[in-house]
Write a protein that holds these residues in place. Sequence first.
Motif, PDB file in Angstrom:
ATOM      1  N   VAL A 119      74.921  37.008  80.887  1.00  2.35           N
ATOM      2  CA  VAL A 119      73.508  36.777  80.576  1.00  2.35           C
ATOM      3  C   VAL A 119      73.272  37.226  79.138  1.00  2.35           C
ATOM      4  O   VAL A 119      73.781  38.267  78.717  1.00  2.35           O
ATOM      5  CB  VAL A 119      72.574  37.553  81.530  1.00  2.35           C
ATOM      6  N   ALA A 120      72.521  36.419  78.400  1.00  2.63           N
ATOM      7  CA  ALA A 120      72.144  36.759  77.029  1.00  2.63           C
ATOM      8  C   ALA A 120      70.638  36.973  76.965  1.00  2.63           C
ATOM      9  O   ALA A 120      69.869  36.312  77.661  1.00  2.63           O
ATOM     10  CB  ALA A 120      72.569  35.670  76.057  1.00  2.63           C
ATOM     11  N   ILE A 121      70.218  37.921  76.116  1.00  3.08           N
ATOM     12  CA  ILE A 121      68.812  38.296  75.993  1.00  3.08           C
ATOM     13  C   ILE A 121      68.375  38.094  74.548  1.00  3.08           C
ATOM     14  O   ILE A 121      69.071  38.526  73.617  1.00  3.08           O
ATOM     15  CB  ILE A 121      68.588  39.758  76.418  1.00  3.08           C
ATOM     16  N   ASP A 122      67.250  37.424  74.395  1.00  5.19           N
ATOM     17  CA  ASP A 122      66.641  37.251  73.081  1.00  5.19           C
ATOM     18  C   ASP A 122      65.301  37.975  73.078  1.00  5.19           C
ATOM     19  O   ASP A 122      64.475  37.781  73.986  1.00  5.19           O
ATOM     20  CB  ASP A 122      66.444  35.762  72.773  1.00  5.19           C
ATOM     21  N   LEU A 123      65.074  38.825  72.070  1.00  2.69           N
ATOM     22  CA  LEU A 123      63.869  39.637  71.986  1.00  2.69           C
ATOM     23  C   LEU A 123      62.906  39.037  70.977  1.00  2.69           C
ATOM     24  O   LEU A 123      63.297  38.700  69.862  1.00  2.69           O
ATOM     25  CB  LEU A 123      64.209  41.074  71.578  1.00  2.69           C
ATOM     26  N   LYS A 124      61.652  38.908  71.384  1.00  2.00           N
ATOM     27  CA  LYS A 124      60.596  38.413  70.515  1.00  2.00           C
ATOM     28  C   LYS A 124      59.341  39.236  70.779  1.00  2.00           C
ATOM     29  O   LYS A 124      59.290  40.066  71.689  1.00  2.00           O
ATOM     30  CB  LYS A 124      60.338  36.933  70.779  1.00  2.00           C
TER      31      LYS A 124
END
Length: 411
Positions: free
Chosen positions: A198-203
């Motif tokens: 799983v990959a996580i992108d933070l915004k």
Amino acid sequence: MFNLRLEFKLKPTATQIAVFEDSLEQYRKVYNSALKECKDWYNLRKCQINSCSKSSEYIISADGPLPTYSSQCKALITYRKTNPALLRVNATLLQQTGLRLEKSFVSMWEQSQGFHQFKKKGALRSFNEPQLGTTFHQGNRFKLPVIGRIKFWQSRPIPQGAIVKQARVVRRSTGWYIMLTLPWDVSILDTIPHGNPVAIDLKLTNFVATSKGLFIKRTRFFADAERKLKLLQQRVTRQIIGLNNWKRAAEKVALLHEYVANCRKDWPRKLLDQICDDAGIVFVEGLNVVGLSRAMLGKHCLDAGFGQFFNILGHTCFKRGVFFQKVDAKKTSQICPNCLNETVKKELSERVNSCHHCAHTTDKDVAAAQVVLKRGLAAVGHRVKMHRTASKFMGIPAKQESPRLFARECH
């Protein structure tokens, strides 16, 4: 061998609280006295030999050496015999205050920080207890020098056989806490990539966007409490400094700040437990947290707590045996996750990633997370390949995991 830090809340009596506060006050006076001695030595050498300062002069021997930790400790031992207030405090703790000043000077020279300022009353909120002995912990009580036995809330078990290397007593708005540092001799095995990646992108809008299409809105911890904080701070400014009403109003401001900080710590832990339940590998983009905090949206970035989120994520993955790795964050929002070609540069207001090469269209945050996932899988595949090569050379059986398995699970 690594250091394990545990934190417990103390339950001191009124007499013990008075001893704590008196100790902090004496540490502050010793710190200011040692700092003044160092400042006088520096100010004596500011002007040239054939000229004098316009403001003041210091009558100190020109051949006198720079006051160091060892010389100040020797002088403190002599002065402590003539001062009854210092006799009530442990001598080792007073020497730790001098060591604290010595380390701060080293950090000033190495990291180009500003010169130190004197501590006003109430500024020092913690002190160290370096010499504790083997009978420091007995049941639900800690035995501190001079203070005696003090109760605490045992929220977690203390490892058997671990010797407390150092204890730090901290005063907060919600009470007194103690932080224990325990050297723990255990062998930590490297986590091998396995399971579902799983990959996580933070915004800032969607705080978390995963490669599987999961969106989680950002909780505005400080922004929600900002209006109440403004009201409480106005009440502080309307009171006379030093009176009881001023102290009570300032205590309410400190309680609100600590409540916001605790919420910012608690919410990511619950969120990451949910994410790590169904994942064996977690990838995140390596953001420049310091640069984001100094940018135009620095206030919102600090409120989101990106750096703290990364620390909690790494700790959660370590406890659960999940593989965690940061990847390059360069142009993750400008690359198509399908063909890996760079798309047309988009503004921050555009929330859809549309590729003009393969006509692939998806959400901008999900596309960035998928790009992070592919970069992480490529790095993991190279790592597993190097691990198998080394195992074959040393005659060690290689692991059964293959980087191709990760690619199939990703799709």
